[in-house]
Write a protein that holds these residues in place. Structure first.
Motif, PDB file in Angstrom:
ATOM      1  N   LYS A  38     -18.772  -4.426  -2.073  1.00 15.77           N
ATOM      2  CA  LYS A  38     -17.917  -5.622  -2.118  1.00 15.77           C
ATOM      3  C   LYS A  38     -16.440  -5.232  -2.140  1.00 15.77           C
ATOM      4  N   GLU A  39     -16.111  -4.169  -2.870  1.00 13.45           N
ATOM      5  CA  GLU A  39     -14.728  -3.692  -2.905  1.00 13.45           C
ATOM      6  C   GLU A  39     -14.284  -3.219  -1.523  1.00 13.45           C
ATOM      7  N   ILE A  40     -15.154  -2.530  -0.812  1.00 12.12           N
ATOM      8  CA  ILE A  40     -14.827  -2.042   0.529  1.00 12.12           C
ATOM      9  C   ILE A  40     -14.611  -3.211   1.479  1.00 12.12           C
ATOM     10  N   MET A  41     -15.468  -4.215   1.404  1.00 12.14           N
ATOM     11  CA  MET A  41     -15.312  -5.379   2.280  1.00 12.14           C
ATOM     12  C   MET A  41     -14.006  -6.112   1.989  1.00 12.14           C
ATOM     13  N   ALA A  42     -13.643  -6.238   0.721  1.00 10.99           N
ATOM     14  CA  ALA A  42     -12.374  -6.889   0.360  1.00 10.99           C
ATOM     15  C   ALA A  42     -11.192  -6.054   0.846  1.00 10.99           C
ATOM     16  N   LEU A  43     -11.285  -4.747   0.714  1.00  8.27           N
ATOM     17  CA  LEU A  43     -10.222  -3.860   1.170  1.00  8.27           C
ATOM     18  C   LEU A  43     -10.096  -3.901   2.690  1.00  8.27           C
ATOM     19  N   LEU A  44     -11.208  -3.933   3.401  1.00 13.00           N
ATOM     20  CA  LEU A  44     -11.160  -4.049   4.862  1.00 13.00           C
ATOM     21  C   LEU A  44     -10.495  -5.357   5.285  1.00 13.00           C
ATOM     22  N   ASP A  45     -10.785  -6.418   4.554  1.00 13.87           N
ATOM     23  CA  ASP A  45     -10.144  -7.703   4.855  1.00 13.87           C
ATOM     24  C   ASP A  45      -8.633  -7.613   4.670  1.00 13.87           C
ATOM     25  N   LYS A  46      -8.193  -6.948   3.610  1.00 14.23           N
ATOM     26  CA  LYS A  46      -6.756  -6.765   3.381  1.00 14.23           C
ATOM     27  C   LYS A  46      -6.131  -5.908   4.476  1.00 14.23           C
ATOM     28  N   ILE A  47      -6.826  -4.868   4.883  1.00 10.81           N
ATOM     29  CA  ILE A  47      -6.304  -3.977   5.928  1.00 10.81           C
ATOM     30  C   ILE A  47      -6.162  -4.730   7.246  1.00 10.81           C
ATOM     31  N   HIS A  48      -7.117  -5.609   7.539  1.00 11.45           N
ATOM     32  CA  HIS A  48      -7.064  -6.374   8.789  1.00 11.45           C
ATOM     33  C   HIS A  48      -5.982  -7.451   8.772  1.00 11.45           C
ATOM     34  N   ARG A  52       1.367  -4.283   7.696  1.00  8.54           N
ATOM     35  CA  ARG A  52       1.590  -2.842   7.865  1.00  8.54           C
ATOM     36  C   ARG A  52       0.345  -2.090   8.292  1.00  8.54           C
ATOM     37  N   THR A  53      -0.829  -2.637   8.036  1.00  9.31           N
ATOM     38  CA  THR A  53      -2.068  -1.936   8.391  1.00  9.31           C
ATOM     39  C   THR A  53      -2.867  -2.639   9.482  1.00  9.31           C
ATOM     40  N   LYS A  54      -2.348  -3.765   9.957  1.00 14.89           N
ATOM     41  CA  LYS A  54      -3.064  -4.524  10.983  1.00 14.89           C
ATOM     42  C   LYS A  54      -3.292  -3.687  12.244  1.00 14.89           C
ATOM     43  N   THR A  55      -2.293  -2.910  12.649  1.00 16.52           N
ATOM     44  CA  THR A  55      -2.461  -2.067  13.846  1.00 16.52           C
ATOM     45  C   THR A  55      -3.440  -0.927  13.581  1.00 16.52           C
ATOM     46  N   CYS A  56      -3.499  -0.455  12.353  1.00 10.66           N
ATOM     47  CA  CYS A  56      -4.460   0.602  12.002  1.00 10.66           C
ATOM     48  C   CYS A  56      -5.889   0.077  12.066  1.00 10.66           C
ATOM     49  N   ALA A  57      -6.065  -1.187  11.737  1.00 11.57           N
ATOM     50  CA  ALA A  57      -7.393  -1.790  11.697  1.00 11.57           C
ATOM     51  C   ALA A  57      -7.988  -2.009  13.079  1.00 11.57           C
ATOM     52  N   GLU A  58      -7.158  -1.986  14.109  1.00 17.47           N
ATOM     53  CA  GLU A  58      -7.671  -2.213  15.465  1.00 17.47           C
ATOM     54  C   GLU A  58      -8.692  -1.161  15.876  1.00 17.47           C
ATOM     55  N   MET A  97      -5.448   2.815   3.561  1.00 14.66           N
ATOM     56  CA  MET A  97      -6.386   3.574   4.381  1.00 14.66           C
ATOM     57  C   MET A  97      -6.956   4.757   3.589  1.00 14.66           C
ATOM     58  N   VAL A  98      -6.118   5.383   2.776  1.00  9.65           N
ATOM     59  CA  VAL A  98      -6.588   6.480   1.916  1.00  9.65           C
ATOM     60  C   VAL A  98      -7.591   5.941   0.905  1.00  9.65           C
ATOM     61  N   LEU A  99      -7.289   4.775   0.331  1.00 12.74           N
ATOM     62  CA  LEU A  99      -8.204   4.153  -0.616  1.00 12.74           C
ATOM     63  C   LEU A  99      -9.524   3.784   0.065  1.00 12.74           C
ATOM     64  N   LEU A 100      -9.451   3.277   1.286  1.00 13.37           N
ATOM     65  CA  LEU A 100     -10.658   2.956   2.042  1.00 13.37           C
ATOM     66  C   LEU A 100     -11.500   4.212   2.253  1.00 13.37           C
ATOM     67  N   LYS A 101     -10.844   5.295   2.628  1.00  8.85           N
ATOM     68  CA  LYS A 101     -11.562   6.560   2.830  1.00  8.85           C
ATOM     69  C   LYS A 101     -12.286   6.981   1.557  1.00  8.85           C
ATOM     70  N   LEU A 102     -11.608   6.911   0.433  1.00  6.94           N
ATOM     71  CA  LEU A 102     -12.207   7.325  -0.837  1.00  6.94           C
ATOM     72  C   LEU A 102     -13.384   6.431  -1.225  1.00  6.94           C
ATOM     73  N   LYS A 103     -13.231   5.135  -1.053  1.00  4.20           N
ATOM     74  CA  LYS A 103     -14.302   4.209  -1.415  1.00  4.20           C
ATOM     75  C   LYS A 103     -15.512   4.372  -0.502  1.00  4.20           C
ATOM     76  N   VAL A 104     -15.283   4.559   0.796  1.00  2.00           N
ATOM     77  CA  VAL A 104     -16.394   4.753   1.729  1.00  2.00           C
ATOM     78  C   VAL A 104     -17.107   6.072   1.432  1.00  2.00           C
ATOM     79  N   GLN A 105     -16.351   7.129   1.159  1.00  2.00           N
ATOM     80  CA  GLN A 105     -16.962   8.404   0.787  1.00  2.00           C
ATOM     81  C   GLN A 105     -17.798   8.253  -0.479  1.00  2.00           C
ATOM     82  N   ASN A 106     -17.258   7.540  -1.447  1.00  2.00           N
ATOM     83  CA  ASN A 106     -17.974   7.300  -2.699  1.00  2.00           C
ATOM     84  C   ASN A 106     -19.283   6.561  -2.470  1.00  2.00           C
TER      85      ASN A 106
END
Length: 150
Positions: A38-48, A52-58, A97-106
């Motif tokens: 759930k945290e990852i899904m919420a973080l992905l929503d924020k990234i999208h 500043r991270t919208k282009t990274c989310a593409e 994006m770093v936080l997303l990486k850590l949460k997905v790895q976890n």
């Protein structure tokens, strides 16, 4: 008079501390995996949505995490690969994006190593992980009953 109230106050504080601690239980593999997804899904929503991270989310694949789906490990591995190898170096260094990486790895580690065999997968619908729409699959005996009812 004040010294008579202190033992009562101390007992009251201890009582409420005990009541609060007794309601806490250590997280299980299932609860930790569910909460982290759930945290990852919420973080992905924020990234999208964040400017500043919208282009990274593409570059990120569409994902709808469901810890009850056996395809979740493969999708987490794919997502982690994309995040680690993002074509834009500045995107790799952004805090979200770093936080997303850590949460997905976890979550990947929890599902594939720490809680291996503790989690029960109810579906094997890889399309649901990609689209978010789960299509019910009937077992052969249920399908036979449906055909007989017609």
């Amino acid at each position: 008079m004040i010294s008579d109230m202190r033992p009562g106050l101390a007992a009251l504080v201890c009582f409420f501390s005990f009541v609060r601690l007794s309601g806490c239980a250590p997280p299980t593999c299932y609860s930790r995996a569910l909460g982290l997804s759930k945290e990852i899904m919420a973080l992905l929503d924020k990234i999208h949505t964040y400017h500043r991270t919208k282009t990274c989310a593409e570059v990120l694949p569409t994902v709808f995490l469901d810890v009850h789906n056996s395809c979740v490990t493969a999708k987490l591995r794919d997502l982690l690969y994309v995040v680690l190898n993002h074509p834009d170096q500045s995107c790799r260094e952004r805090p979200r994006m770093v936080l997303l990486k850590l949460k997905v790895q976890n979550l990947y580690t929890i599902i594939s190593r720490v809680c291996y065999r503790d989690l029960v997968f109810f579906t094997n619908d890889c399309e649901a992980i990609d689209t978010g729409h789960s299509i019910p699959h009937y077992a052969e005996d249920r399908l036979q009953l449906l055909q007989e009812e017609r």
